[in-house]
Design a protein around this motif. Structure first.
Motif, PDB file in Angstrom:
ATOM      1  N   GLY A  48      40.377  33.249  35.027  1.00  0.00           N
ATOM      2  CA  GLY A  48      40.828  31.903  35.343  1.00  0.00           C
ATOM      3  C   GLY A  48      40.488  31.477  36.751  1.00  0.00           C
ATOM      4  N   SER A  49      39.586  32.216  37.422  1.00  0.00           N
ATOM      5  CA  SER A  49      39.221  31.812  38.778  1.00  0.00           C
ATOM      6  C   SER A  49      38.520  30.463  38.707  1.00  0.00           C
ATOM      7  N   ASN A  50      38.776  29.644  39.701  1.00  0.00           N
ATOM      8  CA  ASN A  50      38.183  28.311  39.751  1.00  0.00           C
ATOM      9  C   ASN A  50      37.931  27.963  41.207  1.00  0.00           C
ATOM     10  N   GLY A  51      37.711  26.720  41.491  1.00  0.00           N
ATOM     11  CA  GLY A  51      37.401  26.310  42.853  1.00  0.00           C
ATOM     12  C   GLY A  51      38.536  26.500  43.828  1.00  0.00           C
ATOM     13  N   THR A  52      39.793  26.600  43.343  1.00  0.00           N
ATOM     14  CA  THR A  52      40.921  26.726  44.253  1.00  0.00           C
ATOM     15  C   THR A  52      41.551  28.116  44.256  1.00  0.00           C
ATOM     16  N   SER A  53      41.189  28.966  43.322  1.00  0.00           N
ATOM     17  CA  SER A  53      41.712  30.331  43.301  1.00  0.00           C
ATOM     18  C   SER A  53      40.605  31.284  42.884  1.00  0.00           C
ATOM     19  N   TYR A  54      40.404  32.308  43.710  1.00  0.00           N
ATOM     20  CA  TYR A  54      39.321  33.234  43.448  1.00  0.00           C
ATOM     21  C   TYR A  54      39.649  34.577  44.082  1.00  0.00           C
ATOM     22  N   ILE A  55      39.546  35.651  43.292  1.00  0.00           N
ATOM     23  CA  ILE A  55      39.700  37.002  43.818  1.00  0.00           C
ATOM     24  C   ILE A  55      38.557  37.838  43.248  1.00  0.00           C
ATOM     25  N   ARG A  56      37.879  38.543  44.134  1.00  0.00           N
ATOM     26  CA  ARG A  56      36.773  39.419  43.727  1.00  0.00           C
ATOM     27  C   ARG A  56      36.976  40.756  44.421  1.00  0.00           C
ATOM     28  N   ILE A  57      36.871  41.836  43.648  1.00  0.00           N
ATOM     29  CA  ILE A  57      37.113  43.168  44.190  1.00  0.00           C
ATOM     30  C   ILE A  57      36.069  44.139  43.658  1.00  0.00           C
ATOM     31  N   ASP A  58      35.579  45.002  44.547  1.00  0.00           N
ATOM     32  CA  ASP A  58      34.756  46.130  44.127  1.00  0.00           C
ATOM     33  C   ASP A  58      35.128  47.323  45.001  1.00  0.00           C
ATOM     34  N   ASN A  59      34.377  48.406  44.925  1.00  0.00           N
ATOM     35  CA  ASN A  59      34.785  49.606  45.655  1.00  0.00           C
ATOM     36  C   ASN A  59      34.671  49.455  47.167  1.00  0.00           C
ATOM     37  N   ASN A  60      33.934  48.457  47.665  1.00  0.00           N
ATOM     38  CA  ASN A  60      33.755  48.298  49.107  1.00  0.00           C
ATOM     39  C   ASN A  60      34.361  47.033  49.691  1.00  0.00           C
ATOM     40  N   GLU A  61      34.614  46.025  48.861  1.00  0.00           N
ATOM     41  CA  GLU A  61      34.950  44.715  49.395  1.00  0.00           C
ATOM     42  C   GLU A  61      36.012  44.005  48.559  1.00  0.00           C
ATOM     43  N   LEU A  62      36.872  43.272  49.256  1.00  0.00           N
ATOM     44  CA  LEU A  62      37.901  42.447  48.616  1.00  0.00           C
ATOM     45  C   LEU A  62      37.829  41.053  49.227  1.00  0.00           C
ATOM     46  N   LYS A  63      37.688  40.041  48.378  1.00  0.00           N
ATOM     47  CA  LYS A  63      37.674  38.643  48.826  1.00  0.00           C
ATOM     48  C   LYS A  63      38.727  37.889  48.027  1.00  0.00           C
ATOM     49  N   ILE A  64      39.626  37.222  48.744  1.00  0.00           N
ATOM     50  CA  ILE A  64      40.704  36.474  48.086  1.00  0.00           C
ATOM     51  C   ILE A  64      40.760  35.075  48.678  1.00  0.00           C
ATOM     52  N   PHE A  65      40.827  34.086  47.800  1.00  0.00           N
ATOM     53  CA  PHE A  65      41.241  32.731  48.139  1.00  0.00           C
ATOM     54  C   PHE A  65      42.115  32.310  46.973  1.00  0.00           C
ATOM     55  N   TYR A  66      43.425  32.342  47.154  1.00  0.00           N
ATOM     56  CA  TYR A  66      44.370  32.160  46.053  1.00  0.00           C
ATOM     57  C   TYR A  66      45.423  31.133  46.452  1.00  0.00           C
ATOM     58  N   THR A  67      45.601  30.114  45.637  1.00  0.00           N
ATOM     59  CA  THR A  67      46.625  29.104  45.897  1.00  0.00           C
ATOM     60  C   THR A  67      47.591  29.047  44.728  1.00  0.00           C
TER      61      THR A  67
END
Length: 130
Positions: free
Chosen positions: A99-118
């Motif tokens: 359900g990630s969209n333009g206003t909420s996005y979380i991406r995770i792998d073994n080296n990196e975590l990126k979150i923009f969550y509203t």
């Protein structure tokens, strides 16, 4: 004899602990493990109305819940946690929030975590590595 057995038992316990600690790896991949726990460090922020928290040296402790698709994110520095976020695997080693969209996005792998969550007027962000 009792003293020798105590020393041997202590030695065996220390060897077991060293093996257990060294088997934990930063290379553990959250997509390939039934259970996952790892700490990602970097910039974390939280905005809730007039309340702002921003730390360049923050951290996020990520745990994979037993369901296998849901994760919890425990932030440092008094930032509220995100719990029960559901993911799907994309590619070999990447998880992306369902359900990630333009206003909420979380991406995770073994080296990196990126979150923009509203949610409910609150915003969490993270740009972290392991």
């Amino acid at each position: 004899m009792k003293k020798t057995m105590k020393v041997f038992g202590l030695f065996a316990m220390v060897c077991f602990m060293i093996a257990a600690i060294s088997s934990c790896s930063r290379d553990d991949d959250p997509t390939n493990n039934d259970f996952f726990a790892g700490t990602y460090k970097g910039k974390v922020t939280y905005v809730d109305g007039s309340s702002n928290i921003s730390k360049d040296n923050g951290s996020v402790f990520v745990t994979k819940i037993a369901s296998g698709t849901k994760y919890n994110f425990a932030f440092s520095d008094g930032i509220p946690d995100l719990n029960g976020v559901e993911f799907e695997q994309q590619g070999d080693h990447t998880l992306v929030m369902i359900g990630s969209n333009g206003t909420s996005y979380i991406r995770i792998d073994n080296n990196e975590l990126k979150i923009f969550y509203t949610k409910d007027g609150r915003t969490w962000t993270a740009n972290c590595t392991r």
